[in-house]
Structures are given as C-alpha cells and as structure tokens.
Design a protein around this motif. Structure first.
Motif, PDB file in Angstrom:
ATOM      1  N   MET A   1      44.202  55.124  76.510  1.00 49.14           N
ATOM      2  CA  MET A   1      44.977  53.840  76.640  1.00 49.14           C
ATOM      3  C   MET A   1      44.936  53.121  75.032  1.00 49.14           C
ATOM      4  O   MET A   1      43.792  52.978  74.743  1.00 49.14           O
ATOM      5  N   ARG A   2      45.968  52.663  74.565  1.00 43.28           N
ATOM      6  CA  ARG A   2      45.991  52.028  73.502  1.00 43.28           C
ATOM      7  C   ARG A   2      45.142  50.698  73.576  1.00 43.28           C
ATOM      8  O   ARG A   2      45.041  50.052  74.605  1.00 43.28           O
ATOM      9  N   PHE A   3      44.612  50.344  72.423  1.00 41.28           N
ATOM     10  CA  PHE A   3      43.691  49.343  72.310  1.00 41.28           C
ATOM     11  C   PHE A   3      44.541  48.166  72.370  1.00 41.28           C
ATOM     12  O   PHE A   3      44.280  47.160  73.269  1.00 41.28           O
ATOM     13  N   ALA A   4      45.808  48.091  71.982  1.00 38.78           N
ATOM     14  CA  ALA A   4      46.448  47.044  72.148  1.00 38.78           C
ATOM     15  C   ALA A   4      46.833  46.203  73.721  1.00 38.78           C
ATOM     16  O   ALA A   4      46.662  45.202  73.929  1.00 38.78           O
ATOM     17  N   LEU A   5      46.883  47.413  74.435  1.00 41.64           N
ATOM     18  CA  LEU A   5      47.338  47.082  75.648  1.00 41.64           C
ATOM     19  C   LEU A   5      46.000  46.793  76.430  1.00 41.64           C
ATOM     20  O   LEU A   5      45.970  45.929  77.404  1.00 41.64           O
ATOM     21  N   LEU A   6      45.057  47.406  76.078  1.00 42.30           N
ATOM     22  CA  LEU A   6      43.638  47.158  76.643  1.00 42.30           C
ATOM     23  C   LEU A   6      43.222  45.564  76.396  1.00 42.30           C
ATOM     24  O   LEU A   6      42.955  44.886  77.200  1.00 42.30           O
ATOM     25  N   PHE A   7      43.604  45.155  75.190  1.00 45.59           N
ATOM     26  CA  PHE A   7      43.530  43.961  74.886  1.00 45.59           C
ATOM     27  C   PHE A   7      44.379  42.866  75.652  1.00 45.59           C
ATOM     28  O   PHE A   7      43.794  41.752  75.828  1.00 45.59           O
ATOM     29  N   ARG A   8      45.316  43.465  75.586  1.00 46.89           N
ATOM     30  CA  ARG A   8      46.494  42.278  76.423  1.00 46.89           C
ATOM     31  C   ARG A   8      46.148  42.148  77.761  1.00 46.89           C
ATOM     32  O   ARG A   8      46.030  41.137  78.282  1.00 46.89           O
ATOM     33  N   ALA A   9      45.696  43.166  78.263  1.00 45.50           N
ATOM     34  CA  ALA A   9      45.157  43.392  79.732  1.00 45.50           C
ATOM     35  C   ALA A   9      44.072  42.377  79.825  1.00 45.50           C
ATOM     36  O   ALA A   9      43.919  41.471  80.836  1.00 45.50           O
ATOM     37  N   ALA A  10      43.154  42.518  79.224  1.00 42.20           N
ATOM     38  CA  ALA A  10      41.947  41.607  79.168  1.00 42.20           C
ATOM     39  C   ALA A  10      42.271  40.379  78.859  1.00 42.20           C
ATOM     40  O   ALA A  10      41.768  39.296  79.641  1.00 42.20           O
ATOM     41  N   GLN A  11      43.206  40.061  78.108  1.00 45.44           N
ATOM     42  CA  GLN A  11      43.480  38.454  77.575  1.00 45.44           C
ATOM     43  C   GLN A  11      44.240  37.921  78.826  1.00 45.44           C
ATOM     44  O   GLN A  11      44.035  37.030  79.283  1.00 45.44           O
ATOM     45  N   ARG A  12      45.073  38.822  79.465  1.00 45.32           N
ATOM     46  CA  ARG A  12      45.758  38.308  80.735  1.00 45.32           C
ATOM     47  C   ARG A  12      44.863  37.995  82.032  1.00 45.32           C
ATOM     48  O   ARG A  12      44.799  37.126  82.742  1.00 45.32           O
ATOM     49  N   GLU A  13      43.783  38.960  81.909  1.00 41.86           N
ATOM     50  CA  GLU A  13      42.788  38.624  82.981  1.00 41.86           C
ATOM     51  C   GLU A  13      41.979  37.560  82.856  1.00 41.86           C
ATOM     52  O   GLU A  13      41.320  36.799  83.631  1.00 41.86           O
ATOM     53  N   SER A  14      41.774  36.817  81.537  1.00 37.73           N
ATOM     54  CA  SER A  14      41.199  35.641  81.234  1.00 37.73           C
ATOM     55  C   SER A  14      41.733  34.310  81.614  1.00 37.73           C
ATOM     56  O   SER A  14      41.146  33.409  81.545  1.00 37.73           O
ATOM     57  N   ARG A  15      43.248  34.574  82.113  1.00 33.55           N
ATOM     58  CA  ARG A  15      43.972  33.379  82.783  1.00 33.55           C
ATOM     59  C   ARG A  15      42.938  32.757  83.670  1.00 33.55           C
ATOM     60  O   ARG A  15      42.748  33.623  84.795  1.00 33.55           O
ATOM     61  N   GLY A  16      42.910  31.554  83.849  1.00 32.34           N
ATOM     62  CA  GLY A  16      42.179  31.078  84.966  1.00 32.34           C
ATOM     63  C   GLY A  16      40.650  31.248  84.876  1.00 32.34           C
ATOM     64  O   GLY A  16      40.061  31.287  85.899  1.00 32.34           O
ATOM     65  N   ALA A  17      40.131  31.679  83.894  1.00 33.34           N
ATOM     66  CA  ALA A  17      38.906  32.126  83.679  1.00 33.34           C
ATOM     67  C   ALA A  17      37.871  30.892  83.288  1.00 33.34           C
ATOM     68  O   ALA A  17      36.888  31.019  82.678  1.00 33.34           O
ATOM     69  N   ARG A  18      38.483  29.623  83.135  1.00 29.26           N
ATOM     70  CA  ARG A  18      37.715  28.553  82.590  1.00 29.26           C
ATOM     71  C   ARG A  18      36.366  28.435  83.225  1.00 29.26           C
ATOM     72  O   ARG A  18      35.415  28.167  82.440  1.00 29.26           O
ATOM     73  N   GLY A  19      36.373  28.597  84.608  1.00 27.92           N
ATOM     74  CA  GLY A  19      35.350  28.326  85.255  1.00 27.92           C
ATOM     75  C   GLY A  19      33.990  29.287  84.950  1.00 27.92           C
ATOM     76  O   GLY A  19      32.879  29.054  84.611  1.00 27.92           O
ATOM     77  N   ARG A  20      34.593  30.701  84.786  1.00 31.19           N
ATOM     78  CA  ARG A  20      33.722  31.680  84.491  1.00 31.19           C
ATOM     79  C   ARG A  20      33.231  31.651  82.960  1.00 31.19           C
ATOM     80  O   ARG A  20      32.138  31.672  82.947  1.00 31.19           O
ATOM     81  N   LEU A  21      34.269  31.393  82.410  1.00 35.32           N
ATOM     82  CA  LEU A  21      33.647  30.766  80.881  1.00 35.32           C
ATOM     83  C   LEU A  21      32.702  29.966  80.689  1.00 35.32           C
ATOM     84  O   LEU A  21      31.620  29.960  79.905  1.00 35.32           O
ATOM     85  N   ALA A  22      32.709  28.916  81.583  1.00 32.40           N
ATOM     86  CA  ALA A  22      32.020  27.865  81.455  1.00 32.40           C
ATOM     87  C   ALA A  22      30.474  28.154  82.001  1.00 32.40           C
ATOM     88  O   ALA A  22      29.288  27.934  81.441  1.00 32.40           O
ATOM     89  N   PHE A  23      30.406  29.108  83.025  1.00 32.64           N
ATOM     90  CA  PHE A  23      29.036  29.663  83.491  1.00 32.64           C
ATOM     91  C   PHE A  23      28.691  30.654  82.401  1.00 32.64           C
ATOM     92  O   PHE A  23      27.403  30.763  82.308  1.00 32.64           O
ATOM     93  N   PHE A  24      29.449  31.358  81.970  1.00 33.20           N
ATOM     94  CA  PHE A  24      28.925  32.439  80.803  1.00 33.20           C
ATOM     95  C   PHE A  24      28.338  31.615  79.932  1.00 33.20           C
ATOM     96  O   PHE A  24      27.411  31.895  79.027  1.00 33.20           O
ATOM     97  N   THR A  25      29.081  30.661  79.331  1.00 33.59           N
ATOM     98  CA  THR A  25      28.570  29.806  78.022  1.00 33.59           C
ATOM     99  C   THR A  25      27.345  28.972  78.511  1.00 33.59           C
ATOM    100  O   THR A  25      26.278  29.129  77.762  1.00 33.59           O
ATOM    101  N   ALA A  26      27.320  28.540  79.808  1.00 33.78           N
ATOM    102  CA  ALA A  26      25.993  27.895  80.147  1.00 33.78           C
ATOM    103  C   ALA A  26      24.813  28.729  80.240  1.00 33.78           C
ATOM    104  O   ALA A  26      23.707  28.357  79.576  1.00 33.78           O
ATOM    105  N   CYS A  27      24.980  30.100  80.677  1.00 37.56           N
ATOM    106  CA  CYS A  27      24.087  31.006  80.814  1.00 37.56           C
ATOM    107  C   CYS A  27      23.415  31.597  79.410  1.00 37.56           C
ATOM    108  O   CYS A  27      22.318  31.582  79.012  1.00 37.56           O
ATOM    109  N   LEU A  28      24.537  31.896  78.664  1.00 36.97           N
ATOM    110  CA  LEU A  28      24.084  32.333  77.439  1.00 36.97           C
ATOM    111  C   LEU A  28      23.766  31.523  76.129  1.00 36.97           C
ATOM    112  O   LEU A  28      23.003  31.875  75.364  1.00 36.97           O
TER     113      LEU A  28
END
Lengths: 231, 836
Positions: free
Chosen positions: B1-28
């Motif tokens: 799979m092309r990197f660009a599509l992988l990147f786009r897909a991961a980026q779209r998956e990040s939507r609504g990830a604010r809570g997840r990001l908060a806990f990732f940040t707090a943990c790390l």
C-alpha cells in the motif's frame, strides 16, 4: 464461464461437543450480469453462503470460483487484493466508517486501488445517489436511507464486476427501502454488475433474475424470471 | 500500500482521538519528562564543567601528592618555559576563634602568589588573595565567619600560629556546598602555613602545584601526559583542567546511569498504560477493521495503519514531556543550589529531547504491538456475523511482538545506563516484577470471580463483580499502580531505615570523637584535657605509615599483577597505616592463628578480607618499609572486624613494641556526650592546636542529609511511576466510558441516586487500587528487607503497617482518579443513553 460458482459447498461450526452444519453441500453457478436473490427463513444459511461466495469466510468443504479463479484456498492477503476493485458490498447495517465523511467513505476503495480522478468520481457517484449536497457529512449526521445510499455509492465506486448485498433494506422503512432498492437495481443494470442479494423479503427478491430458496443449509428450490407483477 | 494512503488513513483514524491523545500524552509525557530531565541535567553538568573547567580548577594543570613533590619533578617543572606555578598545601585542621575560644574543623588551602590563574575568588572587602593576604593574615569562608562569630580584623588560631582575618570568601569557583566537604575553607600564604607547624609525623597534608601553561604548550591533557611519561612522578598524581571536578563528573555519570533507569521505569509504566489504551481502543474499532478488510485492506495494511496512528500519538505525547523535561537543568540550580559546585552555570539541553522522543516512541510502540496484533485476527466476515470466530493467531507475529517488547526495554535500559550488564539486569528485574504483578492481577480476577457475592452489601458485591468482568483493565491497572507503589515504598523504606540508623545513637561503646595527628609528646596534655572534660572510654593507639614491599617472597609490584584490582591495588601501591598493641578490642574476632604466638619472628595480625586482597595467608612472610627501613614480619593471625562499631580498627596490627622506634603519631578516640562535644573540642584545640578533631555525629548527620537529598530526587522520580499508574487507571476507566454511561443509566432507572452510583464506582476503583498498592508494598517490603539483610547486612525490621497503609493510600488515590474519569458518565441523563 460463470461469474461466480460454488461446488459442494459446506460450512460447519463447532457447537459444544458437536458440529453444526450451516451449509450442507451447495452447488450454484451465477452468470455475469445476473441478479440472484437468496431467500430463506432465519438460520437457513443464506448470509453464510453470501460470505463464502464473497471470500469473506472459509468453507469447511467444497470450492468457490470467482470469474474463473478458485478463491476458497487463497490467503487472507490474496483474498483482500482480489476484493479490491472486483467485488462490492452492501450491508443491512450500512457498515460505513464513522470517522470518515460520506465522500471519504466512497473515496476509500478508489484510493486503495489507486484510481486517477478518484475524488471527481466519488462526487459524481454521490450525486447519482442524490447526496451531492451531503459530501462532508459524517454517517452519524445522515438518516438510515442516506447512509445506505452512501454505502451504494461506495459499493459501485471501484466498478466491481460482482456485488454482494446482505439484506440491504432490512434496516429501512418500507418506503425508503423501496427507493434504495430501485437505486441499487438501476445502478446494477447500468453497469452490468452481477448481483447476489440475500433477503427474506419476497418483495425484494421479486426483482431478481433468479431466486434461490434455502432451507436448513440446502437449496430447497430455484425460481427463474422477474416477478414484475409483484414488484 | 502506498505510504500516502497509509498516512491518510491513519490521519482520518485520528479524528475524535482527542481523549486518546490526552491519555497517551499523560502516560508518556511523565516518563519522557523524567528521562529527558535526568539526562539533560547530567549532560548539562558535564557540558558546564567542560566549558568552565579552567575556572573551576583555577589553573590548567593540578599536581598533588601526600608527600612533598619529588625533587626531579620540581626540577622538571622549574625547567618548563613560560609556565607559571603556584605551590599549594591542603589540609584538614582545626581553626579556633581566639576571642570566643570556639573551634571548628576547616579545609585549609595555603597558596603561593598568583592563585587562582583562571576565574576569581569573590572576597569581602573586594580584592585578590595576593592583595589581601600576608603571612599573618587569612581569608575565611563566610560560613566559618558566621559559625565562629568572626569579622574582618578578628583573630583566628590555626596550629600554633595566630592570624588576622583579612577577608571573607563569598564565592570560590568549583567549591562544593559545605554539606559535601569536611569543613569551610580558609586561605593562607605558604609562609603562614609553615608557621602553623602542622607538618608533624603522620599529618595528612596534600602537597600540590597549580600550573598555568602558555598557549604554545597545547592541550593541557596532552601536556600532562607528556610530563608524566617524561618525569618519574612518584606518589604524585597529575590532572589537567579537562578532568576538573572529578567527584561531580562521577556523580553526574552515576546520576545519568541510575536515576536514568528509575526515570525509565516511569516510561515503561507509561508503555503499560499505552498498551491498555490501545487494547481498549482496538476493541472499539473491530467493526471498522472488519469493513476495511471487506473493502480490500490486507491484515498487514490495517496493522500498519493503526501502528502509524499509535506512532503519531506516541511522538506527540513524548515530545511534549521531553520538551518540558529539557528545561529541568535550568530549574535545578534555582531550587537545589547546593547540589552543584559554585560558579557552574547550566544550559538548556535541546539534544536530550531527541532521547526522550526516541525512547518514548520506542517503548509506546513496542508495548502496543501485542494489542495491535489483535487487528490481524479480525475476520472480514465479522461484518455479516458479529460472533464470527477470529482468524488464527499468527505465531510469528506474537513472538515478534514479545521480542520487540523485551528488546525495547533492554535497548532503552542500555541507552540510559550505557552498560550492557546493568541493562540486562534491569530488563530481567522489570520482567520479573511485571510478571509477579501480572500473576497477582490474574489471581485477583479469579478470586473476584470465585468469591460468593450473594450475602455482601450491594455496593461491595458490585465492586467485586466489576473486577471479574472481562475488559475491566485489572491487569494494566494492577501492574502499573503496583509497580509504582513498589518503587516508591522501596525507596521510602530504604531511606528512612538507613537515615534512622545513621542518626540514631552511636553503638554502645563506640567513639563519638576521633583525634588525629596527636604527637607522642602531647599525650600527657591530651589525657589531662580529656579527663578534665569528662570524656569516657579514651583510647590512644600509636599510628605509623609503612609501605608493603614483599609478600610471600614476591615483590609488591609482582604481587600487584595478580592482586591488582580494587583494594588489593591500593594496598600494594600506597602507604599503609598500622598500629601495634597487646590486645585486640572487643570488635575484633580472631578467625585463624593465634595472637603474638611466635617468639622467633615479628608478628602481624591481618583483617581477613584485606589478607585475601593482598594475597597473604597465615604464615606468610611480609616486609614493610618505614622511612626506607625494611622490617620483616610473619602473619600469625587473621581477624574479622566489626567496622560498624565505630571503634579504632586497622587492617594491619603489629605485635606490641615492634615499631616503638619508628616515626609515628598517635590516634585517639573517646566517647563524649553530644552536649559536651564542642567544649571538649575547644579545650583540646587550645591545648594541642595541631590535633584534628573529627566528630562522628556531625559526619553521620551530613551523610544522612546527603542521603535524604539524593533519596528525594529518586523518590520524586519514583512518584512519577505512581502518577503514571493513576493516569493509567483513569484512562482505563474513561475508555470504558460508554459502558459506564449505560451502567449509570440503568442504576438510575433502578432508583439509585447519583451519589449511590458514585459510591459503587468508587468502591470498584478503591478495590483495584487497594490490591495494587498492597501487592506493590508487599514486594517493596521484601526488596527492602533483602537489601538490608544481604547488601548492608543490617538487622532491620520492616514495619508491619507498611503494606496496609500503602494499600489504603493507593485505594484512596485510585478511587479519586477513577471517579474523576467517570464524572461525565455520572452527569449524563439516563434517557440520553437509553435512547441511543
């Protein structure tokens, strides 16, 4: 050569100490461009048959052939690549990706195949299903009928040769269901796509070229010809 | 799979990830803050020392020895063109304010003209040492002036001479905080030093020379190497300014190595937290993964997509913590100025940020892999049948994930400690601790499942049932919170027990004062003063210095080739101090041979470990040289010594009278009540001004203080691990928010008030935290006990209430964190969730 064919197809599932036969030897050949409806009461094995024909599941015994290629023994990766661009799906519960907009849901299979002008084509398709003004809406912001129309646009986006539909009107009210069905049939006919549709609704099945009735994992009977009067 | 599509897909998956990001940040962020802070601080100290090394040393090269520099060396230094040289003498001695009679142990530095060549002393009144000092004047550190009530112009006695205080030293570059030195600084001229008459037999004077090299001499380190190759240095050691502040540099390296590993522990716990979050998150994405598979994504592509998302979140989380941690070196001098040499300015360490991000993402991704591997098993047919069997697990993937997990901990530990053995030990210990805690967590789940709940109060029954529920996050929470508790409680136990031991009363019969450099002709006066002041258990022994030259017929040099490590090398190459006496003290136990049993030879009794270090056995002939005169002995007994008795003890004891004719001084010890120590010291310094008084209590207090300050840093880092554990618990609670919202709705519909529901949840979290704290504290008690018993060989009981108290604290914290994370669920109206 049939577009889709299965021979001696069986599916058994473990049930406690025993095995439960879901499909008990199905032989079926579907020609290119044909619309086949699979009917039967709950538990008759119609959705299982659809999953096996689409290469989503593996049979316990028997063979499945898609456009001349045997697919029942392919690896997960090979099956995934086969589905890209050649097979489309429509589900009862729409199965749109909730964090993608309507446009992005339609765009995804095209991006996967790497089609040029994917965005323009997705916009055109969404226009065709009457959602040209809902491109940036997320599934949660659309009604059931609208979601299913996005699912139709997604299913036809990569111009598949075979389309599998599992109770596509099952979650919709009668009026919306009828409109979605009309749209599905029109899109199919325009693109000469082979359609395998699972339903328990005789009204829906009446539009099919052939109706395969299942009972207890076996083909009970097959009916040919569209029942226009009922439609 | 092309990197660009992988990147786009991961980026779209990040939507609504604010809570997840908060806990990732707090943990790390906490872990990477600690890692970067420790590494940045150590680097900053080293960089500052390198940049300011000349000022810290006061010159380019420093030569020193315990005896006057050899004539050949002095001649070679005299012959050096264009270099400047300043003679230096260093000694610990007693200073006495003649007006008040008060005395204090000081570090005297007698210097020739020109000191220092680089950097500057800050004096009050302002000026240079050359300008302020004359042979009858001294400059004293401001803390000595404050301690003895001295002002400029007052009189201070040092040795047999009296001096005028000409200036106060407000700042001396490179000087450590008084906590880490024997006493405050006093500067005198060389002639002034001679007039003190401190150079008796056995006196512990360092003879040194500070050099300023001309630019043509090249790098000081190379110049020093060339000199030491060209000229026999004898006992002298030579250091260039690049090796300035060796203790601080060594401390910085140790800090980086050991505190770095403690900091890494927080990051590893963060990894456990990330793994839990990813597991819960993947659990909610199974339907989407099924759709992606139906659309034609291969399992590998889906794995990459989600791993990419984890990588992005981990990078952001650790970058935030690393950025904050990089500013730590700027804050430490402000809050803990005594930890650094004076005049050292620390800088920002942006490069350390890369270490934090690198280790943070490595640990996060490696710990997430087992959870991410679950995406491989999602079958496409799941879109048709929810109960579809997952695809068979890929053995290679499972093994690779496990290997990556262990490998990442090892690599991270290696990066932090720069030592393979230490990294392997750390990895093993972490694996063992995590394993034990994981077993504890599993046991807890089973117990909760098995426990009959029918007769329990409803809230307790619900709390226990919640622990048994699949996906309750018991494993992650117990492991993380348990390990955090274990680290903190172990540190607290070790520090408090050790401090208590150090500051508690001296062992019965142990000496509280030691007296050095007492000359034989001062013995009567010394005994008179001590008797008059009521000192108890006065013990005086002769002390001579000799060099080991032959052992078992072999020269010491040859013996050093075999026993040339550690203490063996020191014993075989340096002067040894020994005594001679008829009877041994009660803290000596003969383990072999018999004391003074051979009338044919002069006899020695050796401490058994020392004998082993130098390769001597019972009956070994041994030659010691005193002022060039060799004397032959035979080892006739071996002893075991209780060093912790604080008595006068020696590795080498000769038979009585053997060395009466050798040049020697006396060493004395006495037991004096704490409130009389200063009086005894003042009276003795007045009567015998060359005698140095060492107060054991004040040394133990200093050691205890240094220990508590160092322990504070470790405990603060340890507290990070508990914080990560709590964040993890809150994260697990919050990720189950949807389930919580439904539960709250149902409870409310059944008539339970919001407070009632909060109590139910609080009890659930408290049980989880309590068990984690209890397990952690039990582990800590075992570790602390093992440390005292087997490493320090102390008898130390761990208080019985440690584990229950830790369990209670952890339970309270867990309940508070869990409730905070469930606040949203508690406030949601039942109709909202039931309708959805």
């Amino acid at each position: 050569m049939p577009a889709l064919e299965c021979r001696g197809l069986k599916k058994e599932l473990p049930s406690g100490a025993h095995t439960l036969a879901i499909l008990a030897g199905i032989d079926l050949a579907i020609e290119a461009g044909e619309f086949v409806a699979i009917l039967g009461p709950s538990g008759s094995g119609k959705t299982t048959l659809l999953g096996l024909l689409a290469g989503l599941d593996r049979p316990s015994a028997g063979e499945v052939w898609l456009e001349g290629r045997r697919i029942d023994a392919l690896s997960e990766d090979a099956l995934a690549r086969l589905r890209r661009g050649r097979v489309g799906f429509v589900f009862q519960s729409f199965q749109l990706l909730g964090n993608l907009t309507a446009l992005e849901n339609v765009l995804l299979p095209l991006e996967l195949v790497g089609v040029a002008g994917a965005r323009a084509r997705s916009v055109e398709l969404l226009g065709e299903v009457g959602l040209g003004d809902r491109l940036d809406h997320y599934p949660a912001q659309l009604s059931g009928g609208e979601q299913q129309r996005v699912a139709l646009a997604r299913a036809f986006a990569s111009e598949p040769s075979v389309l599998f539909a599992d109770e596509p009107t099952g979650n919709l009210d009668a009026e919306t269901g009828a409109r979605v069905l009309l749209l599905l049939d029109a899109l199919r006919a325009r693109r000469q796509v082979t359609l395998v549709l699972v339903t328990h609704d005789p009204e829906v099945a009446a539009r099919a070229d052939r109706r395969v009735h299942l009972r207890a994992g076996k083909i009970e009977r097959i009916e040919f010809g569209r029942e226009t009067a009922r439609a | 799979m092309r990197f660009a599509l992988l990147f786009r897909a991961a980026q779209r998956e990040s939507r609504g990830a604010r809570g997840r990001l908060a806990f990732f940040t707090a943990c790390l962020a906490l872990g990477s803050f600690a890692v970067v802070g420790v590494s940045g601080l150590a680097r900053s100290v080293r960089a500052a020392i390198a940049a300011q090394s000349k000022e810290l040393l006061g010159g380019d090269v420093w030569i020193r020895a315990r005896e006057p520099l050899a004539d050949e060396l002095v001649a070679a230094l005299d012959a050096e063109p264009d270099s400047e040289r300043c003679e230096v003498r260093l000694v610990q001695t007693m200073a006495r304010a003649t007006a008040s009679g008060q005395s204090r142990l000081v570090e005297l530095k007698a210097v020739g003209a020109g000191f220092p060549y680089h950097g500057a002393l800050v004096l009050e009144p302002p000026g240079t040492l050359d300008a302020r000092l004359d042979d009858g004047a001294v400059a004293v550190a401001s803390e000595l002036a404050a301690g003895l009530g001295l002002c400029v112009g007052d009189e201070l006695a040092l040795g047999v001479a009296r001096f005028r205080v000409a200036a106060l030293v407000l700042d001396e570059p490179g000087r450590l905080d008084p906590t880490f030195t024997s006493g405050p600084r006093v500067f005198s001229t060389l002639a002034g030093f001679h007039s003190m008459q401190l150079e008796g037999v056995g006196s512990r004077i360092t003879y040194g020379a500070l050099l300023a090299l001309p630019p043509s001499a090249g790098p000081a380190a190379e110049w020093a190497d060339t000199l030491s190759e060209r000229v026999p240095m004898g006992e002298a050691r030579i250091d260039s300014h690049e090796e300035a502040q060796p203790q601080v540099q060594r401390a910085a390296r140790q800090v980086e190595r050991y505190l770095g590993l403690v900091a890494l522990l927080s990051l590893i716990l963060g990894g456990v937290g990330v793994a839990e979050i990813v597991r819960a998150w993947i659990g909610t994405r199974v339907a989407s993964i099924g759709v992606l598979r139906v659309l034609g994504f291969t399992p590998r592509e889906v794995l990459w997509m989600y791993a990419g998302h984890v990588l992005a979140l981990a990078t952001v989380g650790s970058a935030l913590g690393s950025l904050l941690g990089s500013f730590l070196p700027l804050c430490v001098p402000r809050f803990l100025p005594e930890l650094l040499p004076r005049g050292l300015t620390l800088g920002w360490q942006p490069l350390s940020i890369l270490r934090g991000i690198g280790l943070g993402t490595l640990v996060a991704v490696a710990f997430s892999l087992p959870a991410l591997a679950a995406v491989w098993r999602v079958p496409p047919v799941r879109v048709l049948r929810h109960e579809a069997e997952p695809l068979p697990a890929k053995r290679a993937l499972t093994l690779a994930a496990l290997g990556a997990l262990i490998g990442s901990v090892f690599v991270a530990a290696w990066v932090q400690s720069e030592e393979l053995g230490l990294a392997a030990g750390f990895t093993g210990l972490v694996a063992a601790l995590l394993g034990v805690l994981a077993l504890g967590a599993r046991g807890l789940t089973r117990l909760a499942r098995w426990l009959p709940r029918e007769r329990l109060p409803a809230s307790l029954a619900h709390g226990i049932a919640a622990l048994a529920r699949p996906g309750a996050g018991v494993l992650g929470a117990v492991v993380a919170l348990g390990l955090g508790t274990l680290v903190v409680v172990t540190l607290l136990l070790v520090e408090t027990r050790l401090s208590a031991r150090l500051t508690s009363a001296l062992p019965p019969g142990g000496a509280s004062l030691f007296f050095l450099d007492l000359q034989p002709d001062q013995r009567a006066e010394f005994e008179r003063v001590l008797a008059a002041e009521g000192a108890q258990d006065v013990r005086i022994v002769p002390l001579a210095s000799g060099r080991l030259t032959r052992i078992n017929g072999l020269s010491a040099e040859a013996q050093a080739l075999v026993h040339g490590e550690g203490r063996g090398r020191w014993a075989l190459t340096r002067e040894q101090r020994l005594t001679w006496q008829q009877e041994l003290g009660p803290d000596n136990h003969l383990v072999a041979g018999e004391l003074w049993s051979d009338p044919q030879h002069l006899e020695l009794s050796l401490e058994q470990d020392y004998a082993e270090d130098i390769g001597a056995l019972l009956g070994s002939p041994l030659t010691l040289e005193f002022s060039g005169l060799p004397i032959e002995f035979v080892v006739t007994s071996l002893r075991q010594v209780e060093w912790e008795s604080f008595g006068i003890n020696f590795f080498i004891v000769a038979e009585p009278g053997a060395l009466d004719a050798a040049p020697h001084s006396l060493l004395a010890a006495a037991n004096v009540a704490p409130e009389r120590e200063q009086r005894v010291q003042d009276a003795l310094v007045a009567a015998c001004p060359n005698v140095t008084v060492i107060r054991v209590r004040s040394i133990l207090e200093k050691v205890s203080y240094v220990l508590s300050r160092s322990a504070l840093a470790v405990e603060l880092l340890g507290a990070f691990t508990v914080a990560v554990g709590l964040v993890l618990l809150a994260g697990v609670a919050s990720l189950g928010a949807l389930r919580r919202v439904r539960e709250v709705a149902l409870w409310k519909v059944l008539g339970v008030t919001r407070g009632g529901v909060a109590r139910l949840f609080a009890l659930e979290f408290a049980l989880l935290g309590g068990v984690a704290g209890l397990l952690g504290a039990l582990g800590a008690s075992a570790l602390a006990w093992a440390f005292f018993e087997h490493v320090l060989e102390f008898d130390s009981d761990v208080p019985w209430w440690t584990a229950p108290l830790a369990g209670l604290v952890a339970a309270t914290l867990a309940a508070l964190c869990g409730l905070a994370a469930c606040a949203h669920a508690l406030h949601t109206r039942p109709i909202e969730s039931l309708r959805s």
